[in-house]
Design a protein around this motif. Sequence first.
Motif, PDB file in Angstrom:
ATOM      1  N   VAL A 106      48.942  34.380  39.294  1.00  0.00           N
ATOM      2  CA  VAL A 106      49.134  34.693  40.710  1.00  0.00           C
ATOM      3  C   VAL A 106      50.557  34.324  41.125  1.00  0.00           C
ATOM      4  O   VAL A 106      51.043  33.238  40.803  1.00  0.00           O
ATOM      5  CB  VAL A 106      48.115  33.918  41.571  1.00  0.00           C
ATOM      6  N   ASN A 107      51.218  35.215  41.839  1.00  0.00           N
ATOM      7  CA  ASN A 107      52.611  34.990  42.223  1.00  0.00           C
ATOM      8  C   ASN A 107      52.799  34.414  43.619  1.00  0.00           C
ATOM      9  O   ASN A 107      53.872  33.915  43.945  1.00  0.00           O
ATOM     10  CB  ASN A 107      53.405  36.298  42.123  1.00  0.00           C
ATOM     11  N   ASP A 108      51.773  34.512  44.480  1.00  0.00           N
ATOM     12  CA  ASP A 108      51.886  33.982  45.839  1.00  0.00           C
ATOM     13  C   ASP A 108      50.486  33.738  46.388  1.00  0.00           C
ATOM     14  O   ASP A 108      49.508  33.829  45.652  1.00  0.00           O
ATOM     15  CB  ASP A 108      52.685  34.936  46.742  1.00  0.00           C
ATOM     16  N   THR A 109      50.395  33.424  47.659  1.00  0.00           N
ATOM     17  CA  THR A 109      49.090  33.099  48.254  1.00  0.00           C
ATOM     18  C   THR A 109      48.562  34.209  49.158  1.00  0.00           C
ATOM     19  O   THR A 109      47.689  33.972  49.998  1.00  0.00           O
ATOM     20  CB  THR A 109      49.175  31.786  49.057  1.00  0.00           C
ATOM     21  N   ASN A 110      49.063  35.419  48.996  1.00  0.00           N
ATOM     22  CA  ASN A 110      48.528  36.543  49.765  1.00  0.00           C
ATOM     23  C   ASN A 110      47.092  36.832  49.329  1.00  0.00           C
ATOM     24  O   ASN A 110      46.742  36.658  48.157  1.00  0.00           O
ATOM     25  CB  ASN A 110      49.381  37.796  49.554  1.00  0.00           C
ATOM     26  N   PRO A 111      46.238  37.289  50.246  1.00  0.00           N
ATOM     27  CA  PRO A 111      44.854  37.618  49.874  1.00  0.00           C
ATOM     28  C   PRO A 111      44.804  38.735  48.831  1.00  0.00           C
ATOM     29  O   PRO A 111      45.589  39.683  48.877  1.00  0.00           O
ATOM     30  CB  PRO A 111      44.232  38.082  51.197  1.00  0.00           C
ATOM     31  N   LEU A 112      43.883  38.593  47.890  1.00  0.00           N
ATOM     32  CA  LEU A 112      43.644  39.603  46.862  1.00  0.00           C
ATOM     33  C   LEU A 112      42.144  39.851  46.791  1.00  0.00           C
ATOM     34  O   LEU A 112      41.343  38.935  46.998  1.00  0.00           O
ATOM     35  CB  LEU A 112      44.157  39.133  45.494  1.00  0.00           C
ATOM     36  N   TRP A 113      41.783  41.089  46.465  1.00  0.00           N
ATOM     37  CA  TRP A 113      40.367  41.480  46.482  1.00  0.00           C
ATOM     38  C   TRP A 113      40.016  42.195  45.185  1.00  0.00           C
ATOM     39  O   TRP A 113      40.767  43.054  44.715  1.00  0.00           O
ATOM     40  CB  TRP A 113      40.094  42.384  47.687  1.00  0.00           C
ATOM     41  N   PHE A 114      38.863  41.853  44.602  1.00  0.00           N
ATOM     42  CA  PHE A 114      38.448  42.432  43.327  1.00  0.00           C
ATOM     43  C   PHE A 114      36.962  42.799  43.373  1.00  0.00           C
ATOM     44  O   PHE A 114      36.190  42.224  44.143  1.00  0.00           O
ATOM     45  CB  PHE A 114      38.671  41.435  42.185  1.00  0.00           C
ATOM     46  N   PHE A 115      36.573  43.740  42.503  1.00  0.00           N
ATOM     47  CA  PHE A 115      35.157  44.080  42.368  1.00  0.00           C
ATOM     48  C   PHE A 115      34.858  44.410  40.915  1.00  0.00           C
ATOM     49  O   PHE A 115      35.766  44.687  40.120  1.00  0.00           O
ATOM     50  CB  PHE A 115      34.770  45.238  43.294  1.00  0.00           C
ATOM     51  N   ASP A 116      33.574  44.354  40.573  1.00  0.00           N
ATOM     52  CA  ASP A 116      33.122  44.657  39.214  1.00  0.00           C
ATOM     53  C   ASP A 116      32.799  46.144  39.151  1.00  0.00           C
ATOM     54  O   ASP A 116      31.680  46.559  39.428  1.00  0.00           O
ATOM     55  CB  ASP A 116      31.893  43.809  38.871  1.00  0.00           C
ATOM     56  N   GLU A 117      33.799  46.939  38.774  1.00  0.00           N
ATOM     57  CA  GLU A 117      33.618  48.390  38.754  1.00  0.00           C
ATOM     58  C   GLU A 117      32.671  48.825  37.640  1.00  0.00           C
ATOM     59  O   GLU A 117      31.757  49.618  37.857  1.00  0.00           O
ATOM     60  CB  GLU A 117      34.968  49.088  38.585  1.00  0.00           C
ATOM     61  N   ALA A 118      32.870  48.303  36.437  1.00  0.00           N
ATOM     62  CA  ALA A 118      32.051  48.721  35.301  1.00  0.00           C
ATOM     63  C   ALA A 118      30.589  48.333  35.491  1.00  0.00           C
ATOM     64  O   ALA A 118      29.682  49.051  35.068  1.00  0.00           O
ATOM     65  CB  ALA A 118      32.589  48.116  34.008  1.00  0.00           C
ATOM     66  N   GLY A 119      30.360  47.188  36.129  1.00  0.00           N
ATOM     67  CA  GLY A 119      28.989  46.749  36.354  1.00  0.00           C
ATOM     68  C   GLY A 119      28.267  47.568  37.400  1.00  0.00           C
ATOM     69  O   GLY A 119      27.029  47.575  37.456  1.00  0.00           O
ATOM     70  N   GLY A 120      29.026  48.278  38.248  1.00  0.00           N
ATOM     71  CA  GLY A 120      28.421  49.110  39.284  1.00  0.00           C
ATOM     72  C   GLY A 120      27.691  48.318  40.347  1.00  0.00           C
ATOM     73  O   GLY A 120      26.798  48.839  41.014  1.00  0.00           O
ATOM     74  N   ASP A 121      28.070  47.034  40.510  1.00  0.00           N
ATOM     75  CA  ASP A 121      27.331  46.157  41.417  1.00  0.00           C
ATOM     76  C   ASP A 121      28.130  45.746  42.648  1.00  0.00           C
ATOM     77  O   ASP A 121      27.782  44.770  43.316  1.00  0.00           O
ATOM     78  CB  ASP A 121      26.893  44.890  40.669  1.00  0.00           C
ATOM     79  N   CYS A 122      29.182  46.478  42.958  1.00  0.00           N
ATOM     80  CA  CYS A 122      30.037  46.096  44.078  1.00  0.00           C
ATOM     81  C   CYS A 122      29.246  45.969  45.373  1.00  0.00           C
ATOM     82  O   CYS A 122      29.339  44.963  46.077  1.00  0.00           O
ATOM     83  CB  CYS A 122      31.163  47.115  44.242  1.00  0.00           C
ATOM     84  N   SER A 123      28.446  46.975  45.687  1.00  0.00           N
ATOM     85  CA  SER A 123      27.709  46.963  46.955  1.00  0.00           C
ATOM     86  C   SER A 123      26.588  45.928  46.977  1.00  0.00           C
ATOM     87  O   SER A 123      26.047  45.607  48.035  1.00  0.00           O
ATOM     88  CB  SER A 123      27.124  48.352  47.235  1.00  0.00           C
ATOM     89  N   LYS A 124      26.275  45.365  45.792  1.00  0.00           N
ATOM     90  CA  LYS A 124      25.220  44.351  45.707  1.00  0.00           C
ATOM     91  C   LYS A 124      25.789  42.931  45.697  1.00  0.00           C
ATOM     92  O   LYS A 124      25.050  41.970  45.500  1.00  0.00           O
ATOM     93  CB  LYS A 124      24.388  44.579  44.449  1.00  0.00           C
ATOM     94  N   GLY A 125      27.102  42.827  45.870  1.00  0.00           N
ATOM     95  CA  GLY A 125      27.719  41.503  45.902  1.00  0.00           C
ATOM     96  C   GLY A 125      28.652  41.215  44.754  1.00  0.00           C
ATOM     97  O   GLY A 125      29.115  40.077  44.609  1.00  0.00           O
ATOM     98  N   GLY A 126      28.955  42.221  43.937  1.00  0.00           N
ATOM     99  CA  GLY A 126      29.846  42.020  42.799  1.00  0.00           C
ATOM    100  C   GLY A 126      31.305  42.074  43.200  1.00  0.00           C
ATOM    101  O   GLY A 126      32.046  42.963  42.762  1.00  0.00           O
ATOM    102  N   VAL A 127      31.732  41.118  44.036  1.00  0.00           N
ATOM    103  CA  VAL A 127      33.110  41.106  44.535  1.00  0.00           C
ATOM    104  C   VAL A 127      33.685  39.690  44.464  1.00  0.00           C
ATOM    105  O   VAL A 127      32.957  38.700  44.458  1.00  0.00           O
ATOM    106  CB  VAL A 127      33.191  41.622  45.988  1.00  0.00           C
ATOM    107  N   LEU A 128      35.007  39.628  44.434  1.00  0.00           N
ATOM    108  CA  LEU A 128      35.731  38.355  44.392  1.00  0.00           C
ATOM    109  C   LEU A 128      36.838  38.364  45.432  1.00  0.00           C
ATOM    110  O   LEU A 128      37.639  39.300  45.487  1.00  0.00           O
ATOM    111  CB  LEU A 128      36.338  38.130  43.004  1.00  0.00           C
TER     112      LEU A 128
END
Length: 205
Positions: A106-128
């Motif tokens: 990580v290069n700074d403290t700006n917010p970053l958002w991720f999801f589990d695309e391959a798992g297909g579980d984003c809408s079920k809570g698969g996010v960081l």
Amino acid sequence: MVTCFIQVLLLVVSTLFHGVLAAEYLVGVGKDETTGKKGIGFDPSAIHPVAGDVIVFEFRSGQHSAVQSTFDTPCVGNGGFNSGVQTVSGALAVDAPGLPTVRLTVNDTNPLWFFDEAGGDCSKGGVLAVNPTEAQSAAAFRDNASKAPVPNTSSSSSTSASIPTNSLATTTSTPSSKSHSVRGWNFHVYLVLGGLLLAPIVAFL
């Protein structure tokens, strides 16, 4: 000449001790943070690294990936970081040694958002959420994801990949050594090196 030598040594020591302060954040992908077992999501689902810290994505059973998105569209890749699809045997225990990892600096403290695309579980809570704020909280990010349509996972790569953004450095993919994410884990090594480099300075004074 002596002054220049001392300045160089001080710069090297400063760089070394910066490494002492760096932390590693181990994030399980495909691991339920509530139960600690194989499941949906990231464990933990929110972290607060600072510049120079490393996020270590560790992948569990099945097919999973860590893909960068945005706060408003959690389940759609934004063209930034993409770990690639990581496939792990379902026979392995949730915390088995040698699970595949992808490291992200990580290069700074700006917010970053991720999801589990391959798992297909984003809408079920698969996010960081990385460095969420009061205005853009981890809870609000999960809520946005819960309202998103199921994404198309066909575009995911089968190998590790990284497209850095301003807040991210390049990544490496290695087997996990199960090290804990503790700031200052390499303190003793740097202390010895720092002492060796400081010795000539003391001799010149």
